[in-house]
Design a protein around this motif. Structure first.
Motif, PDB file in Angstrom:
ATOM      1  N   UNK A  74       7.706  -7.977 -36.025  1.00  0.00           N
ATOM      2  CA  UNK A  74       7.191  -6.695 -36.481  1.00  0.00           C
ATOM      3  C   UNK A  74       7.616  -6.450 -37.921  1.00  0.00           C
ATOM      4  N   UNK A  75       6.871  -5.583 -38.586  1.00  0.00           N
ATOM      5  CA  UNK A  75       7.204  -5.096 -39.917  1.00  0.00           C
ATOM      6  C   UNK A  75       7.625  -3.645 -39.779  1.00  0.00           C
ATOM      7  N   UNK A  76       8.645  -3.234 -40.519  1.00  0.00           N
ATOM      8  CA  UNK A  76       9.081  -1.841 -40.474  1.00  0.00           C
ATOM      9  C   UNK A  76       8.049  -0.958 -41.179  1.00  0.00           C
ATOM     10  N   UNK A  77       7.952   0.324 -40.811  1.00  0.00           N
ATOM     11  CA  UNK A  77       6.960   1.211 -41.436  1.00  0.00           C
ATOM     12  C   UNK A  77       7.065   1.276 -42.958  1.00  0.00           C
ATOM     13  N   UNK A  78       8.262   1.076 -43.496  1.00  0.00           N
ATOM     14  CA  UNK A  78       8.424   1.100 -44.956  1.00  0.00           C
ATOM     15  C   UNK A  78       7.856  -0.146 -45.614  1.00  0.00           C
ATOM     16  N   UNK A  79       7.604  -1.198 -44.835  1.00  0.00           N
ATOM     17  CA  UNK A  79       7.139  -2.463 -45.383  1.00  0.00           C
ATOM     18  C   UNK A  79       8.239  -3.323 -45.966  1.00  0.00           C
ATOM     19  N   UNK A  80       9.497  -2.877 -45.865  1.00  0.00           N
ATOM     20  CA  UNK A  80      10.607  -3.590 -46.489  1.00  0.00           C
ATOM     21  C   UNK A  80      11.089  -4.771 -45.667  1.00  0.00           C
ATOM     22  N   UNK A  81      11.049  -4.675 -44.331  1.00  0.00           N
ATOM     23  CA  UNK A  81      11.669  -5.692 -43.488  1.00  0.00           C
ATOM     24  C   UNK A  81      10.667  -6.308 -42.521  1.00  0.00           C
ATOM     25  N   UNK A  82      10.789  -7.622 -42.359  1.00  0.00           N
ATOM     26  CA  UNK A  82      10.086  -8.369 -41.314  1.00  0.00           C
ATOM     27  C   UNK A  82      11.148  -8.865 -40.339  1.00  0.00           C
ATOM     28  N   UNK A  83      11.016  -8.495 -39.078  1.00  0.00           N
ATOM     29  CA  UNK A  83      12.007  -8.874 -38.065  1.00  0.00           C
ATOM     30  C   UNK A  83      11.320  -9.624 -36.930  1.00  0.00           C
ATOM     31  N   UNK A  84      12.083 -10.436 -36.227  1.00  0.00           N
ATOM     32  CA  UNK A  84      11.507 -11.212 -35.131  1.00  0.00           C
ATOM     33  C   UNK A  84      12.554 -11.487 -34.060  1.00  0.00           C
ATOM     34  N   UNK A  85      12.093 -11.529 -32.827  1.00  0.00           N
ATOM     35  CA  UNK A  85      12.870 -12.025 -31.697  1.00  0.00           C
ATOM     36  C   UNK A  85      12.259 -13.359 -31.308  1.00  0.00           C
ATOM     37  N   UNK A 155      11.475   0.824 -29.677  1.00  0.00           N
ATOM     38  CA  UNK A 155      12.262  -0.384 -29.426  1.00  0.00           C
ATOM     39  C   UNK A 155      11.365  -1.516 -28.952  1.00  0.00           C
ATOM     40  N   UNK A 156      11.551  -2.689 -29.529  1.00  0.00           N
ATOM     41  CA  UNK A 156      10.934  -3.923 -29.043  1.00  0.00           C
ATOM     42  C   UNK A 156      12.013  -4.703 -28.300  1.00  0.00           C
ATOM     43  N   UNK A 157      11.806  -4.936 -27.014  1.00  0.00           N
ATOM     44  CA  UNK A 157      12.788  -5.649 -26.190  1.00  0.00           C
ATOM     45  C   UNK A 157      12.132  -6.874 -25.574  1.00  0.00           C
ATOM     46  N   UNK A 158      12.725  -8.051 -25.831  1.00  0.00           N
ATOM     47  CA  UNK A 158      12.169  -9.309 -25.345  1.00  0.00           C
ATOM     48  C   UNK A 158      13.295 -10.263 -24.982  1.00  0.00           C
ATOM     49  N   UNK A 159      13.278 -10.773 -23.756  1.00  0.00           N
ATOM     50  CA  UNK A 159      14.124 -11.906 -23.373  1.00  0.00           C
ATOM     51  C   UNK A 159      15.601 -11.724 -23.745  1.00  0.00           C
ATOM     52  N   UNK A 160      16.152 -10.551 -23.451  1.00  0.00           N
ATOM     53  CA  UNK A 160      17.578 -10.340 -23.668  1.00  0.00           C
ATOM     54  C   UNK A 160      17.957  -9.851 -25.042  1.00  0.00           C
ATOM     55  N   UNK A 161      16.975  -9.542 -25.887  1.00  0.00           N
ATOM     56  CA  UNK A 161      17.247  -8.995 -27.215  1.00  0.00           C
ATOM     57  C   UNK A 161      16.455  -7.704 -27.404  1.00  0.00           C
ATOM     58  N   UNK A 162      16.998  -6.793 -28.211  1.00  0.00           N
ATOM     59  CA  UNK A 162      16.329  -5.531 -28.510  1.00  0.00           C
ATOM     60  C   UNK A 162      16.433  -5.239 -29.999  1.00  0.00           C
ATOM     61  N   UNK A 163      15.350  -4.724 -30.575  1.00  0.00           N
ATOM     62  CA  UNK A 163      15.345  -4.264 -31.967  1.00  0.00           C
ATOM     63  C   UNK A 163      14.691  -2.893 -32.023  1.00  0.00           C
ATOM     64  N   UNK A 164      15.243  -2.007 -32.847  1.00  0.00           N
ATOM     65  CA  UNK A 164      14.623  -0.701 -33.037  1.00  0.00           C
ATOM     66  C   UNK A 164      14.542  -0.368 -34.518  1.00  0.00           C
TER      67      UNK A 164
END
Length: 304
Positions: A74-85, A155-164
């Protein structure tokens, strides 16, 4: 009379003594075995239970479209960060967007380069299963393709990891251990920041993801989001090598190129642009480089 009182006192003493012995015996049976103390298992010795995701989203909406990639990004709403699980790597991490260059966060260390070159500022902050959160340097894309925006306070939660994502930054953790990180433009910490827990009066509607907006950067040497070769369906990385073009303008130009060009000609001119193929068109199944220039000094490259 004296004799009766004396007998009563003896009887009471005998009862008290027997009670003391019984209590001692019960106490010994409960706390020891063969003279050795037995410690009952405590709740703190158990692994921490994973808390349910607060304002969770449908993970399928954030899965990579690449069949060879096991990643949810996912990309954060600000466009600053790209994160992945990434389940097959047992990792969750965040990188700078859209350039995927150094994190640019105060305090980010210089660490070894993956290609054996000199140390460079880390381009990824991550947490891996069973490990402490850390900084890393990658020479590959964190997430292939265009990632959707993860809305604030979800929150995105997948396979034992969570990001918000919150206004204060983005956080990821390994659920089993609670270890994680929080990163923002003004700093980082190796600590997960949970979303505030709220109890809505009614079940909220599902939160639909939105497509990440193309970055609106003013100057050249920018890496923009990928385009797709129509003939092969393979992605190509778009880079503004020179000029003052914006990413959305580069994408619009390449879309016109793909839809209007004569496939039998290696050079195609349109709207002041001239685009050339660099590479063997016979190898189109893996893509080939497209180099486009215009009269204003802009140069755009799309490469596999």
């Amino acid at each position: 009379m004296t004799r009766i009182r004396r007998r009563s006192a003896v009887a009471l003493a005998s009862i008290a003594g027997a009670s003391s012995l019984l209590l001692a015996a019960c106490t010994q049976d409960a706390s020891s075995t063969d003279g050795t103390e037995s410690v009952a298992p405590s709740a703190s010795s158990e692994p921490p239970s994973a808390e349910p995701a607060v304002n969770g989203v449908d993970a399928k909406q954030y899965a990579s479209s690449d069949p060879e990639s096991d990643a949810f990004g996912f990309v954060t709403p600000s466009g600053k960060w790209l994160c992945a699980i990434i389940p097959d790597k047992k990792l969750a991490g965040c990188a700078s967007h859209p350039t995927a260059g150094p994190l640019g966060v105060p305090g980010t260390p210089q660490i070894a380069s993956p290609d054996g070159g000199p140390p460079a500022e880390a381009d990824l902050i991550a947490v891996e299963a069973g490990k402490e959160p850390n900084f890393q340097n990658w020479n590959e894309a964190l997430f292939p393709g265009n990632a959707n925006v993860l809305p604030y306070d979800t929150t995105l939660a997948v396979d034992g990891f969570s990001c918000n994502v919150q206004f204060s930054g983005v956080s990821c953790r390994e659920d089993a251990t609670g270890k994680g990180f929080t990163v923002a433009t003004n700093g980082y910490k190796f600590e997960f920041t949970p979303l505030p827990v709220s109890i809505p009066s009614v079940t909220p509607p599902p939160i639909a993801p939105t497509a990440a907006p193309l970055p609106q950067q003013a100057r050249g040497s920018n890496q923009c989001g990928p385009v797709t070769y129509p003939e092969t369906g393979k992605p190509a990385t778009v880079v503004i090598v020179k000029g003052t073009l914006r990413c959305d303008e580069a994408h619009t130009m390449l879309t016109k190129y793909f839809t209007g060009r004569d496939k039998s000609e290696p050079v195609y001119s349109f709207d002041g642009w001239e685009c050339r193929l660099a590479g063997d068109p016979e190898s189109a199944e893996i893509g080939y480089t497209i180099n486009c220039t215009d009269d204003n000094g802009n140069t755009v490259v799309a490469q596999p």
